[in-house]
Design an enzyme around this catalytic site. Structure first.
Site, short mmCIF file in Angstrom:
data_model
loop_
_atom_site.label_atom_id
_atom_site.label_comp_id
_atom_site.label_asym_id
_atom_site.label_seq_id
_atom_site.Cartn_x
_atom_site.Cartn_y
_atom_site.Cartn_z
N ARG A 1 16.61 -11.68 -0.37
CA ARG A 1 15.56 -12.63 -0.02
C ARG A 1 15.87 -13.35 1.27
NH1 ARG A 1 12.09 -15.55 -3.08
NH2 ARG A 1 11.50 -16.11 -0.98
N ARG B 1 9.48 -3.36 13.42
CA ARG B 1 9.25 -2.18 14.25
C ARG B 1 10.00 -2.25 15.58
NH1 ARG B 1 8.83 -0.02 10.07
NH2 ARG B 1 6.91 -0.10 8.88
N CYS C 1 2.68 -6.67 4.42
CA CYS C 1 2.43 -8.11 4.56
C CYS C 1 1.41 -8.54 3.52
CB CYS C 1 1.92 -8.45 5.95
SG CYS C 1 3.11 -8.24 7.26
N GLU D 1 0.99 -15.51 0.59
CA GLU D 1 1.65 -16.25 -0.49
C GLU D 1 0.58 -17.02 -1.27
OE1 GLU D 1 5.09 -17.26 -2.52
OE2 GLU D 1 5.03 -15.99 -0.74
N ARG E 1 8.13 -15.44 4.15
CA ARG E 1 9.15 -15.03 3.18
C ARG E 1 9.31 -13.52 3.23
NH1 ARG E 1 6.28 -19.29 0.88
NH2 ARG E 1 7.51 -20.85 -0.22
N TYR F 1 18.06 -18.31 4.46
CA TYR F 1 16.98 -19.29 4.60
C TYR F 1 17.20 -20.06 5.89
CZ TYR F 1 16.11 -18.01 -0.16
OH TYR F 1 15.84 -17.27 -1.28
N ARG G 1 15.60 -22.51 -1.90
CA ARG G 1 16.56 -22.10 -2.94
C ARG G 1 17.95 -22.67 -2.66
NH1 ARG G 1 15.46 -18.00 -6.64
NH2 ARG G 1 17.30 -18.92 -7.57
#
Length: 124
Positions: A6, A62, A74, A77, A89, A107, A115
């Site tokens: 993540r 890319r 893509c 959210e 994210r 992050y 998180r």
């Protein structure tokens, strides 16, 4: 074993160049910290919060040598009230021998608040 790696980053503006640049920085750090090779990646999902409409952050992948054939998608959210705005994210599905505890989740910027409980590399 396929493991999820993540990452998340925030941007200041709804601007395609900024979105691609921030995503590129994030993904390159995810790759570096977890020793990821493109051939080991099953897929990458990238979500953006609803106010980010200027472009596709997947374009950043890319530009990375060897990542031409990695499947990337893509999506938006879900708009949860009070959630972190201007956020990109990334969920990378990687074939690896690493345990879940040895995955380094990344992050950056304001996304470090997502998180704090995980072993994570955070930066501005």
């Amino acid at each position: 074993m396929i493991r999820g790696v993540r990452g998340a980053v925030t941007v200041e503006e709804n601007n395609e160049n900024e979105m691609i640049e921030a995503t590129g920085i994030l993904v390159k750090k995810m790759i570096q910290e977890n020793n990821i090779e493109a051939e080991d990646v099953a897929s990458v999902f990238i979500s953006v919060t609803e106010e980010l409409t200027a472009g596709f952050p997947a374009k950043a992948l890319r530009t990375i040598e060897g990542w031409t054939y990695v499947p990337v998608m893509c999506m938006r959210e879900i708009p949860v009230e009070g959630s972190l705005p201007m956020c990109i994210r990334v969920m990378m599905h990687v074939n690896t021998d690493s345990t879940q505890q040895n995955i380094t989740h990344i992050y950056l910027r304001d996304a470090i608040q997502l998180r704090p409980d995980l072993k994570a590399t955070s930066s501005t």
